[in-house]
Design a protein around this motif. Sequence first.
Motif, mmCIF file in Angstrom:
data_model
loop_
_atom_site.group_PDB
_atom_site.id
_atom_site.type_symbol
_atom_site.label_atom_id
_atom_site.label_comp_id
_atom_site.label_asym_id
_atom_site.label_seq_id
_atom_site.Cartn_x
_atom_site.Cartn_y
_atom_site.Cartn_z
ATOM 1 N N ALA A 574 0.494 -0.963 0.324
ATOM 2 C CA ALA A 574 -0.092 0.019 -0.281
ATOM 3 C C ALA A 574 0.590 1.240 0.311
ATOM 4 O O ALA A 574 0.295 2.134 0.003
ATOM 5 C CB ALA A 574 -0.867 -0.384 1.635
ATOM 6 N N GLY A 575 2.092 0.792 -0.152
ATOM 7 C CA GLY A 575 3.174 2.210 0.131
ATOM 8 C C GLY A 575 4.000 2.551 1.383
ATOM 9 O O GLY A 575 4.242 3.398 1.533
ATOM 10 N N GLY A 576 2.997 2.557 2.745
ATOM 11 C CA GLY A 576 4.216 2.295 3.401
ATOM 12 C C GLY A 576 4.885 1.588 3.941
ATOM 13 O O GLY A 576 5.920 0.727 2.832
ATOM 14 N N GLY A 577 6.205 1.550 5.037
ATOM 15 C CA GLY A 577 7.373 0.444 5.406
ATOM 16 C C GLY A 577 7.125 -0.128 6.331
ATOM 17 O O GLY A 577 6.813 0.429 7.141
ATOM 18 N N LEU A 578 7.876 -1.336 6.699
ATOM 19 C CA LEU A 578 7.767 -2.063 8.024
ATOM 20 C C LEU A 578 9.315 -2.352 7.789
ATOM 21 O O LEU A 578 9.365 -2.465 7.137
ATOM 22 C CB LEU A 578 6.503 -3.553 7.639
ATOM 23 C CG LEU A 578 6.892 -4.745 8.426
ATOM 24 C CD1 LEU A 578 5.805 -4.017 10.322
ATOM 25 C CD2 LEU A 578 6.726 -6.009 8.354
ATOM 26 N N PHE A 579 9.506 -2.179 9.003
ATOM 27 C CA PHE A 579 11.745 -2.278 9.237
ATOM 28 C C PHE A 579 11.236 -3.191 10.437
ATOM 29 O O PHE A 579 10.871 -2.993 11.954
ATOM 30 C CB PHE A 579 11.723 -0.834 9.576
ATOM 31 C CG PHE A 579 11.463 -0.104 8.459
ATOM 32 C CD1 PHE A 579 12.384 0.189 7.022
ATOM 33 C CD2 PHE A 579 10.285 1.316 8.799
ATOM 34 C CE1 PHE A 579 11.592 1.080 6.076
ATOM 35 C CE2 PHE A 579 10.284 2.529 7.985
ATOM 36 C CZ PHE A 579 10.369 1.796 6.494
ATOM 37 N N GLU A 580 11.769 -4.510 9.986
ATOM 38 C CA GLU A 580 12.102 -5.499 10.762
ATOM 39 C C GLU A 580 13.707 -5.550 11.595
ATOM 40 O O GLU A 580 14.353 -5.172 11.152
ATOM 41 C CB GLU A 580 11.872 -6.523 10.225
ATOM 42 C CG GLU A 580 10.264 -6.826 10.092
ATOM 43 C CD GLU A 580 9.205 -8.562 9.699
ATOM 44 O OE1 GLU A 580 9.846 -9.237 10.182
ATOM 45 O OE2 GLU A 580 9.701 -8.081 8.145
ATOM 46 N N THR A 581 14.083 -5.624 12.293
ATOM 47 C CA THR A 581 15.259 -5.968 13.837
ATOM 48 C C THR A 581 15.724 -6.550 13.454
ATOM 49 O O THR A 581 16.945 -6.875 14.675
ATOM 50 C CB THR A 581 14.342 -5.120 14.499
ATOM 51 O OG1 THR A 581 14.257 -6.016 15.049
ATOM 52 C CG2 THR A 581 13.792 -3.744 14.144
ATOM 53 N N GLY A 582 15.852 -7.434 12.851
ATOM 54 C CA GLY A 582 16.197 -9.342 13.126
ATOM 55 C C GLY A 582 15.908 -10.124 13.459
ATOM 56 O O GLY A 582 14.888 -10.208 14.108
ATOM 57 N N ALA A 583 16.830 -11.365 14.025
ATOM 58 C CA ALA A 583 16.067 -12.701 14.905
ATOM 59 C C ALA A 583 16.452 -12.593 15.539
ATOM 60 O O ALA A 583 17.191 -12.287 16.382
ATOM 61 C CB ALA A 583 16.392 -13.562 14.036
#
Length: 741
Positions: A574-583
Amino acid sequence: MAKIIWSEIDEAPALATYAFLPIVQAFCKGTGVDVETMDISLSGRIIANFPEKLTEEQKIADYLSELGDLVQKPEANVIKLPNISASVPQLQAAIAELQEKGYDIPDYPEEPKNDAEKALQARFAKCLGSAVNPVLREGNSDRRAAASVKRFAQKNPHRMMQPWPAPGTSQCRVAHMDGGDFYETETSVTLDKATDVKFEFVATDGAVTVLKEKLSLQEGEVLDSSVMHVAALRDFIRATIAEAKEKGVLLSLHLKATMMKISDPIMFGHAVSVYFKSALDKHADDLKAIGANVNFGIGDVLSKLNRLPADKAAAFEADINACYAEMPALAMVDSRKNITNLHVPNDVIIDASMPNVVRDGGKMWNLQDQLQDTIAMIPDRCYATIYKEIIEDCNKNGQFDPSTMGSVANVGLMAQKAEEYGSHDKTFQAPAAGTIRIVTFAGATLLEQKVEDGDIFRACQAKDAPIKDWVKLAVTRAKASGEPVVFWLDENRAHDAQIIKKVNKYLPEFDVAGLDIQIMEPQAAIAFSIKRVRKGENTISATGNALRDYLTDLFPILELGTSARMLSIVPLLAGGGLFETGAGGSAPKHVEQFLKEGHIRWDSLGEFCALVPSLEQAAAADNNPKAAVLAETLDAAIGMYLENQKLPSRKVKEIDNRGGSFYLGFYWAKALAAQDKDAEMKARFAKVAAEIEKNVDKIDAEMIDCQGSPVDVGGYFRPDPIKAAAAMRPSATLNAIIDSM
């Protein structure tokens, strides 16, 4: 005002948030960026799903649903830390802790006896397994090491690599099934039009039971079915046990009984019941009487023996112990406590355990707390072959060198619940011999599988739009990096054959001139990547969801020492962002050490790296130059953090997560004070940096002096916020500076 959502989660990264988030919120104050938290932890999800008997003070909102709505909007900006993908034992432990804290939460019904208990079990299912990721991942994954992190890792290689023995002498190998597994039985179809389907079990006498009443499918969607035949699985386990016994090597089982919350616990249970067969058969009536479930591991049996009379319990335990002498030695999780690989299903998770086998020279820990060759059982061939290939390569060519090895980044297909194997409501255990089929409401059978009693049926989907977006993302990464992209797809596997058609359809829609883009089956793809890695060359893997999960642990653990240091950007559809931080595979051990010794070695580098693109998005979305300055200076601070080696140590009385967060904040303040793009921020942070500089030694001492003693944070799954904040912010000097900003 741009809003960044910082997820509250579990275990070590949750504790680390208490140290780092106050710094982030203080630095963002007055910049037009607001950083808020939402609780999607395991305990938070339980509380949100069972509010009926809670006090108003105890209730919390269903933040997971709220975030699920948000990630489908263009303004979404979410920093997602690793959460617990709960197994049933973890769920039960979390419930017990909440009950002890006064939360009136019902017990989880392991074996529901009526409709009410079945409904209760279904409600708890929202908290089990990979409950969070499918909801939030409304985009595909771009996961790689930031350039500065990779440079640092090569300049300062981690010291955890163990040498492999002389070429060809290791007895380590990956054992997998040769038939009757998900790989062999998989069937797949691409929908030519939208339709609704249902799942049915058809008994041999023709009686039909509806397993799932409705699933809506889109035009162009790929639908799969496959079955694990448990008779073949048990034959495989028996044969591998015999081989390990004959060779005198450790036996280990590598599954993902957390994310694959239905299929893999059942397979785990078969391994337990085969290994301990003589004891479990002899005491079958007692096993039933105590209500133990082998799918939860031999630990569940041992923990419930106290429900028997003392003499019966002692006899049962003695026969379990006799199995250890009769069978091959098991890989240990904790030799001091006699906790083996078959103790609890969530103790050995394949994406973290198999990289450690490679790292440790083809070995795992034995009862004597020494490393020993292991046969690694990975039953299904869909992905066992990638681990087989890397083990065989190391046995031939030796250990990898983190100072020279290249990297394998990943572009992962995961948007809109793509390829959620075993983590959903489309996985079933066959109640008897017959057929499980997927039929349209018009009566046409799309896919079907012959099953025997106890066989494991699973189905999964991958929608067309996410597949096209995945191909586009792979091309985008190839252009940006100049590195080859390999799609890990096997034309002999039914699902992959459908995906290959789509990859070949969509690649021409993007400008691929001059790019090196190939399609290889997984074993060939990893062999290609390993060859390049050993020459110091980089490769981009474009994979489906499960392989994405495995590869973003495998190579980062070898390259960087941990997958927690990876940058994971999810451009949302949809245009936004999800920023994941590792396992977070190592998070439980970090908590254990912290509670025991007051030293937390969790590395928040993943959080630091994720915040940079999050701030960049906030800057772009709001046309906010202050947010852009925050992002640019944070990137510089990360460089200083690495250059000055302020990463957490594994040893007590040395720098830990809290000290690492402090130094990151210090370097960030210095970078803001040094920049000339925003005079107001420059003046503000010049004072902050000077105040910290004046007190560095004092803050350092406060961060070290607090270590060495047990810590009470008021709970494992739901720490007390006041106690956790006190433990994670031990420097009164630093707190005064940050809190006054």
